[in-house]
Design a protein around this motif. Structure first.
Motif, PDB file in Angstrom:
ATOM      1  N   CYS A 144      40.560  67.954 -13.480  1.00  0.00           N
ATOM      2  CA  CYS A 144      39.241  68.200 -14.056  1.00  0.00           C
ATOM      3  C   CYS A 144      38.524  69.172 -13.129  1.00  0.00           C
ATOM      4  N   HIS A 179      35.019  62.350 -10.163  1.00  0.00           N
ATOM      5  CA  HIS A 179      35.493  63.641 -10.690  1.00  0.00           C
ATOM      6  C   HIS A 179      36.794  64.073 -10.015  1.00  0.00           C
ATOM      7  N   CYS A 222      31.902  65.919 -13.055  1.00  0.00           N
ATOM      8  CA  CYS A 222      31.572  64.941 -14.090  1.00  0.00           C
ATOM      9  C   CYS A 222      31.180  63.596 -13.493  1.00  0.00           C
ATOM     10  N   HIS A 265      34.206  67.817 -19.339  1.00  0.00           N
ATOM     11  CA  HIS A 265      35.252  67.802 -18.325  1.00  0.00           C
ATOM     12  C   HIS A 265      35.971  69.140 -18.373  1.00  0.00           C
TER      13      HIS A 265
HETATM   14 CU1  CUA Z   1      36.040  64.993 -15.412  1.00  0.00          CU
HETATM   15 CU2  CUA Z   1      35.291  66.191 -13.504  1.00  0.00          CU
END
Ligand code: CUA
Length: 149
Positions: free
Chosen positions: A131, A139, A135, A96
């Motif tokens: 972030c 996200h 991910c 992340h």
């Molecule tokens: Cu956690 Cu993008």
């Protein structure tokens, strides 16, 4: 020949200008980022279970931050203006990105590794931790808040 030279000069000026802009606005802080283990830090295993904010001195705090798909723990942090805050950042699953919007704080949360960065907020207000490393499906929703007062 004139135009080739002219374009090269513009490229050089743009590059230098961009570097000045970035350094002026964000500062050169990469040297405070460390992915190595900090021997002075308190035990982490427990602190990282749910994340934790620990007062470590009269004007100092340690924030244990763990990223999981797709949220941060803790997801709301209260700290006073002007305090030195050390963030210990890790991940419980995948990579992340740990970025505090509007500050130079930006590191990668890596499973099994603790990243460290120090920062002092000089303004009160709401800061978002976002972030910035893709991910998965949510996200974009991986946001935590720091309230500086
Ligand atoms: Cu956690 Cu993008």
């Amino acid at each position: 020949r004139f135009w080739i030279f002219g374009v090269l000069v513009m490229l050089v000026l743009l590059t230098i200008g961009t570097m000045f802009y970035v350094v002026h606005d964000y500062g050169l802080v990469t040297s405070t980022h460390s992915y190595a283990t900090d021997p002075q830090a308190p035990p982490r295993e427990a602190a990282f279970q749910d994340g934790k904010v620990v007062r470590t001195g009269p004007n100092a705090y340690a924030v244990y931050m763990v990223g999981r798909a797709w949220h941060w723990s803790p997801d709301v942090i209260h700290v006073p203006e002007g305090a030195e805050i050390t963030f210990y950042v890790t991940s419980a699953d995948v990579l992340h990105g740990f970025e505090i919007q509007g500050t130079p704080v930006n590191l990668t949360a890596v499973p099994g590794v603790v990243g460290t960065v120090k920062y002092t907020f000089h303004h009160t207000g709401l800061f978002r931790i976002i972030c910035n490393e893709y991910c998965g499906m949510f996200h974009h929703a991986m946001v935590a808040r720091i309230i500086v007062d």
